[in-house]
Design a protein around this motif. Structure first.
Motif, mmCIF file in Angstrom:
data_model
loop_
_atom_site.group_PDB
_atom_site.id
_atom_site.type_symbol
_atom_site.label_atom_id
_atom_site.label_comp_id
_atom_site.label_asym_id
_atom_site.label_seq_id
_atom_site.Cartn_x
_atom_site.Cartn_y
_atom_site.Cartn_z
ATOM 1 N N GLN A 81 -11.111 12.233 4.003
ATOM 2 C CA GLN A 81 -9.951 12.366 3.938
ATOM 3 C C GLN A 81 -8.759 12.929 5.903
ATOM 4 O O GLN A 81 -9.799 13.457 6.081
ATOM 5 N N PHE A 105 -14.085 -3.039 -0.502
ATOM 6 C CA PHE A 105 -15.175 -1.256 -0.102
ATOM 7 C C PHE A 105 -17.028 -1.936 -1.439
ATOM 8 O O PHE A 105 -16.913 -2.391 -2.081
ATOM 9 N N ASN A 116 -6.854 -1.403 -5.984
ATOM 10 C CA ASN A 116 -7.534 0.611 -5.684
ATOM 11 C C ASN A 116 -7.158 1.046 -6.305
ATOM 12 O O ASN A 116 -5.255 1.793 -4.857
ATOM 13 N N ILE A 153 -2.694 10.215 -2.726
ATOM 14 C CA ILE A 153 -3.664 8.643 -3.838
ATOM 15 C C ILE A 153 -2.494 7.353 -3.021
ATOM 16 O O ILE A 153 -1.615 7.361 -2.900
ATOM 17 N N HIS A 154 -3.926 6.358 -2.833
ATOM 18 C CA HIS A 154 -3.826 5.136 -2.225
ATOM 19 C C HIS A 154 -4.206 4.476 -3.211
ATOM 20 O O HIS A 154 -4.185 4.124 -4.033
ATOM 21 N N THR A 175 -7.417 5.353 -5.161
ATOM 22 C CA THR A 175 -8.439 6.347 -4.511
ATOM 23 C C THR A 175 -7.661 6.965 -4.316
ATOM 24 O O THR A 175 -6.224 7.283 -4.120
ATOM 25 N N SER A 176 -8.792 8.428 -3.507
ATOM 26 C CA SER A 176 -8.163 9.475 -3.128
ATOM 27 C C SER A 176 -9.245 9.750 -2.144
ATOM 28 O O SER A 176 -10.807 9.672 -3.085
ATOM 29 N N ASN A 177 -9.551 10.429 -0.767
ATOM 30 C CA ASN A 177 -10.654 10.710 -0.227
ATOM 31 C C ASN A 177 -9.966 12.024 -0.227
ATOM 32 O O ASN A 177 -9.429 12.522 0.132
ATOM 33 N N THR A 198 -20.172 0.058 -1.520
ATOM 34 C CA THR A 198 -21.016 1.143 -2.397
ATOM 35 C C THR A 198 -22.080 0.609 -2.325
ATOM 36 O O THR A 198 -22.601 -0.726 -1.979
ATOM 37 N N HIS A 212 0.778 -1.383 0.036
ATOM 38 C CA HIS A 212 -0.320 0.132 -0.583
ATOM 39 C C HIS A 212 1.583 1.522 0.239
ATOM 40 O O HIS A 212 1.554 1.357 1.349
#
Length: 145
Positions: free
Chosen positions: A100, A120, A89, A107-108, A91-93, A122, A44
């Protein structure tokens, strides 16, 4: 990037300046990528611009061109580093409500493999929309360009 594009009290700015150690995997004049201390899955990585930008809402077109171009290179390096990695994945919060925690854009890159146990979530709200509601939402967004 110059030091004057960083701020004093930001965790990621301190990592960029070398005041806080990190396990750096990639670095150039534009970005720094390092292992996320949480390691959701092995490998990660976080990629941060070497300019203090709070999140994507604050990016200019120039910022996006300068910093986001490294996403494929970093993703592929992570994938190649471990034969177990089947997917990722990316991703960005953006903002506290979206999760965040550090207010410096990042960015992860979270490696994924079958059976890794990560979920994850949704939801599918399609049953709450008809043609008119879809069009109203699309029109409201289009009007902002």
């Amino acid at each position: 990037m110059s030091e004057n594009e960083l701020i004093d009290d930001c965790l990621f700015c301190k990592i960029i300046r070398g005041e806080i150690g990190s396990y750096t995997v990639f670095e150039n004049d534009d970005v720094k990528a390092f292992l996320d201390i949480s390691q959701v899955n092995e490998g990660h990585v976080l990629m941060v611009p070497k300019k203090h930008i709070v999140n994507f809402f604050d990016y200019t077109a120039e910022d996006a061109q300068r910093f986001l171009q490294y996403i494929p290179e970093i993703a592929n390096a992570i994938k190649k580093s471990n034969p177990r990695i089947q997917a990722m994945n990316i991703t960005s919060n953006n903002g506290p409500v979206a999760g965040q925690v550090v207010m410096h854009s990042h960015i992860h890159f979270i490696p994924r493999w079958e059976g890794d146990g990560i979920k994850f979530f949704t939801r599918n709200n399609a049953d709450q929309y008809d043609e008119a509601k879809y069009q109203a939402v699309a029109d409201a967004i289009k009007a902002q360009f």
